[in-house]
Design an enzyme around this catalytic site. Structure first.
Site, PDB file in Angstrom:
ATOM      1  CG  MET A  33      -1.856  -1.150   1.330  1.00 18.39           C
ATOM      2  SD  MET A  33      -2.752  -1.170   2.898  1.00 18.39           S
ATOM      3  CE  MET A  33      -1.506  -1.885   3.966  1.00 18.39           C
ATOM      4  N   GLY A  92       1.578   4.081   4.480  1.00 22.31           N
ATOM      5  CA  GLY A  92       2.479   3.281   3.649  1.00 22.31           C
ATOM      6  C   GLY A  92       2.934   1.983   4.301  1.00 22.31           C
ATOM      7  CB  SER A  93       1.915  -0.411   5.777  1.00 20.05           C
ATOM      8  OG  SER A  93       0.634   0.150   5.525  1.00 20.05           O
ATOM      9  NE  ARG A  94       4.955  -7.462   2.239  1.00 19.12           N
ATOM     10  CZ  ARG A  94       6.187  -7.914   2.384  1.00 19.12           C
ATOM     11  NH1 ARG A  94       7.214  -7.155   2.097  1.00 19.12           N
ATOM     12  NH2 ARG A  94       6.400  -9.124   2.833  1.00 19.12           N
TER      13      ARG A  94
END
Length: 222
Positions: free
Chosen positions: A101, A189-191
């Site tokens: 993301m 911002g990440s996953r």
């Protein structure tokens, strides 16, 4: 349809975003007294914060023979590996689909199918780029083990990224969730990694853009 248009322009906002948006609006109010230019730049930041925390409704397929995406974004990796050892899934081989993301994606996370929450394990860690493979092992993360109605076990891992500093998980062990139901959010911002076994056929591919709760990632083999 005026209502639909308003929902697109002014989507509902996740509760995590309300307090941050409130703070940025108050700060920006005082910035206007110092500089109109900075104040207008602040308005752009306010709008971005609002849209970052948007939480639109999604329509899942409502078919447990399919797995829907746990996050909005782009599939950055698909690998075969052991499951997360922290929740006892390391004795089995899984397919791992990683959805990255960026800061413009919706960050609300959703479960891939109707399931019961078996275990949740939070692990502190680093904040390296979430698009890298080693983020699965080294970054701050929140690990969920869930079980489908037919007894299949899945791992769902929220992974903090380079600028993410808060993983929010809104469910508890014992909860039962419908397909595509919200379970948390990661800020900035990440996953999210989804682990499923070979009884499911992969439908997605690396580089594909996906929508949480709606895009189909895999289908149960007959």
């Amino acid at each position: 349809n005026h209502k639909k248009m308003l929902e697109i322009i002014f989507p509902q906002i996740h509760k995590e975003g309300i307090k941050i948006l409130t703070i940025t609006l108050i700060v920006n109010f005082f910035i206007f007294f110092l500089s109109n230019t900075l104040g207008f730049l602040g308005i752009i930041l306010n709008i971005w914060v609002y849209y970052f925390f948007r939480d639109p409704d999604r329509v899942a397929i409502n078919d447990n023979s399919y797995l829907v995406s746990p996050a909005d974004g782009k599939i950055s990796m698909i690998t075969q590996c052991k499951g997360p050892k922290e929740v006892g899934l390391d004795s089995k081989e899984f397919i791992r689909v990683s959805v990255f993301m960026n800061v413009f994606n919706c960050h609300v996370n959703r479960v891939p199918l109707e399931c019961s929450v078996q275990e949740i394990f939070y692990k502190p860690g680093k904040f390296i780029n979430a698009s890298l493979d080693k983020a699965s092992e080294h970054n701050e993360r929140n690990i969920l083990k869930v079980k489908s109605l037919s007894g299949d076990e899945f791992g769902i891992v929220q992974i903090a990224g380079l600028v993410a500093r808060r993983i929010v998980c809104e469910i508890e062990p014992g909860n039962r969730l419908g397909q595509g139901e919200r379970f948390g959010i990661i800020r900035f911002g990440s996953r999210v990694d989804l682990y499923f076994d070979s009884s499911y056929q992969l439908l997605a591919k690396v580089g594909q853009s996906v929508v949480a709760g709606e895009s189909l990632l895999a289908k149960k083999n007959k």
